[in-house]
Enzyme design. Sequence first.
Site, mmCIF file in Angstrom:
data_model
loop_
_atom_site.group_PDB
_atom_site.id
_atom_site.type_symbol
_atom_site.label_atom_id
_atom_site.label_comp_id
_atom_site.label_asym_id
_atom_site.label_seq_id
_atom_site.Cartn_x
_atom_site.Cartn_y
_atom_site.Cartn_z
ATOM 1 N N CYS A 14 1.336 -4.501 -2.464
ATOM 2 C CA CYS A 14 2.094 -3.464 -3.157
ATOM 3 C C CYS A 14 1.969 -2.165 -2.383
ATOM 4 O O CYS A 14 1.107 -2.023 -1.520
ATOM 5 C CB CYS A 14 1.572 -3.263 -4.579
ATOM 6 N N GLY A 44 6.322 -4.783 -0.784
ATOM 7 C CA GLY A 44 6.664 -5.465 -2.024
ATOM 8 C C GLY A 44 8.143 -5.403 -2.296
ATOM 9 O O GLY A 44 8.735 -4.320 -2.265
ATOM 10 N N ASN A 118 -2.289 -0.612 -6.212
ATOM 11 C CA ASN A 118 -2.219 -1.621 -5.149
ATOM 12 C C ASN A 118 -3.586 -2.267 -5.046
ATOM 13 O O ASN A 118 -4.585 -1.591 -4.826
ATOM 14 C CB ASN A 118 -1.845 -0.974 -3.816
ATOM 15 N N GLY A 119 -3.635 -3.577 -5.200
ATOM 16 C CA GLY A 119 -4.901 -4.284 -5.092
ATOM 17 C C GLY A 119 -5.013 -5.378 -6.132
ATOM 18 O O GLY A 119 -4.017 -5.817 -6.711
ATOM 19 N N CYS A 255 -9.207 -4.612 4.299
ATOM 20 C CA CYS A 255 -8.613 -5.914 4.614
ATOM 21 C C CYS A 255 -8.132 -5.933 6.062
ATOM 22 O O CYS A 255 -7.295 -5.120 6.465
ATOM 23 C CB CYS A 255 -7.442 -6.175 3.670
ATOM 24 N N TYR A 261 -0.959 -7.893 9.791
ATOM 25 C CA TYR A 261 0.352 -8.237 9.242
ATOM 26 C C TYR A 261 0.932 -7.234 8.247
ATOM 27 O O TYR A 261 2.083 -6.834 8.359
ATOM 28 C CB TYR A 261 0.270 -9.621 8.590
ATOM 29 N N ASP A 364 2.894 -15.738 16.636
ATOM 30 C CA ASP A 364 3.122 -15.437 15.229
ATOM 31 C C ASP A 364 1.847 -14.865 14.630
ATOM 32 O O ASP A 364 0.772 -14.936 15.244
ATOM 33 C CB ASP A 364 3.553 -16.705 14.486
ATOM 34 N N ASP A 365 1.967 -14.302 13.416
ATOM 35 C CA ASP A 365 0.807 -13.632 12.827
ATOM 36 C C ASP A 365 -0.095 -14.552 12.023
ATOM 37 O O ASP A 365 -1.273 -14.247 11.819
ATOM 38 C CB ASP A 365 1.262 -12.470 11.931
ATOM 39 N N CYS A 401 -7.811 -15.573 -0.951
ATOM 40 C CA CYS A 401 -8.102 -14.146 -1.064
ATOM 41 C C CYS A 401 -8.071 -13.756 -2.530
ATOM 42 O O CYS A 401 -7.202 -14.199 -3.282
ATOM 43 C CB CYS A 401 -7.068 -13.322 -0.284
#
Length: 479
Positions: A14, A44, A118-119, A255, A261, A364-365, A401
Site C-alpha cells: 500500500c 496498490g 501501510n503494513g 523489507c 521490487y 527478473d525480480d 511474509c
Amino acid sequence: MGDGIYPGGLHEECGVFGIWTPEGSGVSPAHEAYAALFALQHRGQEACGIAVNRRGVIHCYKDVGLVGEVFDQARLDAMEGSMAIGHVRYSTTGDPHRENAQPLAITHVKGNLALAHNGNLVNAGTLRKELELKGAIFRSSSDTEVLVYTLVQERLKRASIEEAVVSAMGILQGSYSLCIMSAQKLIAARDPRGMRPLCMGRLGDAIVFASESCALDALGATFQRDVAPGEVIVVDKTGKPRSLHAPKPEKSAICVFEYIYFARPDSVIDGASVELARQEAGKYLSMEHPVGADLVMGVPDSGISAAIGYARCSGIPYGVGLIKNRYIGRTFIQPGQDKRERSVRLKLNALREAVRGKRVILVDDSIVRGTTCARLIQLVRDAGATEVHLRISAPPFRYPCFFGTDIPDKEQLLANGRTVEEMRQAIGADSLGFLSVEAARKIALGCRLSFCDGCFTGKYPMDVPEQAQKNIFESEIES
C-alpha cells in the site's frame, strides 16, 4: 516482473500520503493528495481514498479502483480543507471490497480521526478478538480497523493523540507506516523496526509525508528526511513538526523487497537509491551466475534495472527484448483454462528481431509459483531465442511474509522443497540462477537500516504466527 504482474503472483503493498497546509495558503490538500497517490499507484491498484480536514471536520471519499477512476475534478474541487491524507491499497489481509478501502475515518468520544496504513499487524487476530469480547463491532476484515480501535482505546487514556500513538506502539506488533489526521493535527508514524518506508518533505509552507520520495518529487516538494523507525512526527497549527519516539527501540528491519521490487526506481529510501540498489543486484547476479550469451534483457518493469547491472558487469550487451502493454485492463477475463498463456502474451510481447537466433539472459525480480515464468520463457523461445537463461535478482522465496507482502503459503511457492535444478526443469530454462542472501543484504549499502529477509531465510525480526492465513479474521468466536 516475473509472476508479479499477473493474477496470482506477487503483489505490491500500500501507499500512504499526508499533507498539512497553513490556513489561507491557497494550496488544495485534496488535489496534492491526488497527485501524490498517482505517483504511488504502483504500490496498490485495488482501491484508493482521500480524507480532508475542513475546520476540524473530516470528510472522506474512497472506493475500489485506480486513482484516476475513483476521483474526478468535481470530486476533488468539493474536498476543501487544510489537511489531507490519502491511500492506495493492495490487500494483504481482508478482501478487496470498498469496506476495506482506506483512509479509515471514525468519530470517538474525544473527537474524530482518519488513518491511512501501510503494513500488516501480526497480532491483529488476537487484538481483534480481545476487542470483540469487549463489545467492539467491526465493519471490515482489514487489520487497519483493529489498529484504529487500539489507537482510540489508548486515546481515551492519554492527554493527546500523539501520546496515544506512542502508547499504541507498545501494543501493535508487525509493520506499519501511518498517516493520521485528527481535528487539529497531522501525524506520521513508523513502526519501531522501520519495516515500511515513510519520508517527510516541504512544499512551500506545507508539510508532506509519503511512502516514497517519488511522491514528493511529483508535487515539486523538497525531500527533508526519512521518518525514523519508532518515530512519531506531529504537525499542528504552528506548522512546526515535533518528534516523539517509541519507548522501546528495536533493531531496524526494513523489507529488503522495497529495494528489489516494491518501490519505484526513482525513489530514495533510508538514504539508498532504489535504482542503484537494483543495478547492484544485477552486478552481483553476474558475478555469482555468469553464463555465455549474446543479449541481456529485463522483464518490464522491475527487472530492467537489474538487467542493466548484469550487462555492465558481464560485458554482454543489454537490449530491449520484451515490450509491455501498458493499457491492458485490470479486469481482463481469462478465455479458459486451456488458454491461460494468452494473459502473458497480452501483457508482454517479445521483439523477434532482438532475440531471434540469440542466447538470451532474461533477468527478473522474483519467482513465486513459477507458472507465469514458464510461459514467459516459452514466449522468448517462440520468438526465436536459441537459449534462455533466467537470472533472478532476489533469493528464492521459501517462506511466507507476515508483514505486508502478499507472498502465499509455503506450499504454493515454487522454491518450497525444490532444488534450483528442479526449479529450472519446472520452468523450462536452460539455466537458472538466484541472487544469494548475502548479496541481497549488500544491495543497498547506502541504506542506514538493516533488513528483514524472512521470506528468504525463515528468520523473522519478531515472533510470527505458526501458519500464514489468507484472512486472519475468519475464525469464529464462541457465543
